[in-house]
Scaffold this motif. Structure first.
Motif, short mmCIF file in Angstrom:
data_model
loop_
_atom_site.label_atom_id
_atom_site.label_comp_id
_atom_site.label_asym_id
_atom_site.label_seq_id
_atom_site.Cartn_x
_atom_site.Cartn_y
_atom_site.Cartn_z
N ALA A 148 77.32 3.78 -21.42
CA ALA A 148 79.05 3.17 -20.79
C ALA A 148 78.91 2.02 -19.34
CB ALA A 148 80.45 4.04 -21.13
N TRP A 149 79.24 1.08 -19.41
CA TRP A 149 79.64 -0.17 -18.63
C TRP A 149 80.62 -0.13 -17.96
CZ3 TRP A 149 73.89 0.54 -17.01
CH2 TRP A 149 73.20 0.82 -17.68
N VAL A 150 80.74 -0.05 -16.43
CA VAL A 150 82.01 -0.49 -16.58
C VAL A 150 81.72 -2.09 -15.05
CG1 VAL A 150 83.39 0.78 -16.73
CG2 VAL A 150 82.74 0.87 -14.53
N ASP A 151 82.53 -3.02 -15.08
CA ASP A 151 81.89 -3.80 -13.94
C ASP A 151 83.51 -3.51 -12.85
OD1 ASP A 151 82.56 -6.09 -11.93
OD2 ASP A 151 82.29 -7.89 -14.12
N PRO A 152 82.66 -3.33 -11.77
CA PRO A 152 82.56 -2.50 -11.09
C PRO A 152 84.31 -2.99 -9.98
CG PRO A 152 80.81 -2.39 -10.46
CD PRO A 152 80.98 -2.89 -11.53
N SER A 153 83.99 -4.57 -10.12
CA SER A 153 84.78 -5.55 -9.73
C SER A 153 86.20 -6.07 -9.83
CB SER A 153 83.62 -7.14 -8.73
OG SER A 153 84.10 -7.56 -10.31
N ARG A 154 85.87 -5.55 -11.54
CA ARG A 154 86.93 -5.23 -11.44
C ARG A 154 88.55 -4.06 -11.75
NH1 ARG A 154 86.73 -8.75 -16.10
NH2 ARG A 154 88.88 -8.58 -16.54
N THR A 155 88.72 -3.80 -10.66
CA THR A 155 89.35 -2.57 -10.51
C THR A 155 90.50 -1.96 -11.25
OG1 THR A 155 90.85 -3.85 -8.28
CG2 THR A 155 88.68 -2.93 -8.05
N ASP A 156 91.41 -3.35 -11.67
CA ASP A 156 92.13 -2.94 -12.91
C ASP A 156 92.84 -4.09 -13.60
OD1 ASP A 156 94.62 -2.26 -12.96
OD2 ASP A 156 95.89 -3.08 -11.54
N PRO A 157 91.93 -4.12 -14.28
CA PRO A 157 91.18 -4.93 -15.43
C PRO A 157 93.02 -5.02 -16.56
CG PRO A 157 89.86 -3.40 -16.18
CD PRO A 157 90.49 -3.63 -14.53
N GLN A 158 93.19 -5.61 -17.27
CA GLN A 158 94.48 -5.47 -18.32
C GLN A 158 94.14 -5.78 -19.62
OE1 GLN A 158 97.46 -8.90 -18.07
NE2 GLN A 158 99.54 -7.29 -17.63
N MET A 159 94.48 -4.54 -20.19
CA MET A 159 94.45 -4.80 -21.79
C MET A 159 95.44 -4.94 -22.33
SD MET A 159 92.59 -1.36 -22.62
CE MET A 159 93.33 0.28 -21.62
N PHE A 160 94.49 -5.53 -23.85
CA PHE A 160 96.06 -6.31 -24.64
C PHE A 160 95.49 -5.69 -25.91
CE2 PHE A 160 92.47 -8.76 -24.92
CZ PHE A 160 92.84 -9.67 -25.86
N HIS A 161 97.02 -5.73 -26.57
CA HIS A 161 96.92 -4.71 -27.85
C HIS A 161 97.74 -5.50 -28.76
CE1 HIS A 161 96.12 -1.28 -25.50
NE2 HIS A 161 96.81 -2.38 -24.40
N HIS A 162 97.00 -5.83 -29.95
CA HIS A 162 97.53 -6.28 -30.85
C HIS A 162 99.08 -5.79 -31.26
CE1 HIS A 162 97.12 -8.41 -35.53
NE2 HIS A 162 97.71 -9.33 -34.43
N ARG A 163 99.83 -6.77 -32.38
CA ARG A 163 100.95 -6.08 -32.70
C ARG A 163 101.25 -6.15 -34.21
NH1 ARG A 163 106.22 -5.91 -28.93
NH2 ARG A 163 106.89 -4.98 -31.04
N GLY A 164 99.96 -6.95 -35.01
CA GLY A 164 99.77 -6.60 -35.84
C GLY A 164 100.23 -7.74 -36.86
N ASP A 165 101.07 -9.10 -35.75
CA ASP A 165 101.46 -10.09 -36.31
C ASP A 165 100.94 -11.38 -35.60
OD1 ASP A 165 103.16 -9.64 -33.82
OD2 ASP A 165 105.06 -10.11 -35.33
#
Length: 188
Positions: A148-165
């Motif tokens: 697994a790899w992470v970008d250390p410059s991205r300290t608080d990334p915001q994920m997004f979630h599909h609601r199905g519509d």
């Protein structure tokens, strides 16, 4: 107090909109030397140790044949700033489009698998298929994270979630309850 008569029945064919399992991800594969990327909204953690991830990819997806042939992929986790590109990636097939080139995504060589990482994503997980028992019935691959790899410059990334519509929910405020996780301290 709410009673059953206060509730409204929800259509079963829309249950996924209530409990979308995980963040929208990009899944990369490389088959016969050709890299591809697909959008995926049906994924979930299955186990902590070893780290197992369930991912639904069906025969309607170009990546399905690559995953069956190679037994490996990369799960790339995009931040919300890539949401429009991620949706656009999902609207076309790798059979017809070089998605890396079309959407200006940067493939990065992985260490343990042939599928590429995506530089623009804040996290990338190299995976191997470890269980296909549910693929024929449910198109559900069980993947083991091998690197697994992470970008250390991205300290608080915001994920997004599909609601199905066609709508999405963005991650919000983080609530820290680590001190209450008494039974699961090894996860901290």
């Amino acid at each position: 107090m709410t009673t059953a008569s206060d509730l409204q029945e929800h259509p079963l064919n829309q249950v996924h909109r209530l409990i979308e399992p995980g963040p929208v991800i990009l899944v990369t594969t490389r088959h016969e030397g050709i890299p591809n990327v697909m959008t995926n909204g049906f994924n979930m953690m299955v186990r902590h140790e070893p780290p197992l991830i369930g991912c639904t990819i069906g025969p309607w997806d170009h990546s399905y044949a690559a995953l069956r042939a190679t037994d490996e992929c990369v799960i790339s986790i995009p931040g919300s700033e890539l949401a429009e590109i991620v949706v656009d990636v999902g609207n076309c097939s790798g059979q017809e489009v070089d998605k890396f080139q079309t959407f200006d995504l940067t493939p990065v060589d992985a260490e343990s698998v042939q599928a590429p990482l995506i530089a623009e994503c804040f996290a990338n997980i190299e995976c191997r298929v470890v269980d296909t028992a549910l693929v024929d019935s449910y198109d559900l691959f069980v993947l083991e994270a091998v690197k697994a790899w992470v970008d250390p410059s991205r300290t608080d990334p915001q994920m997004f979630h599909h609601r199905g519509d066609g709508t999405f929910t963005l991650d919000g405020e983080t609530v820290d309850l680590q001190d209450r996780m008494t039974k699961w301290q090894y996860l901290l």
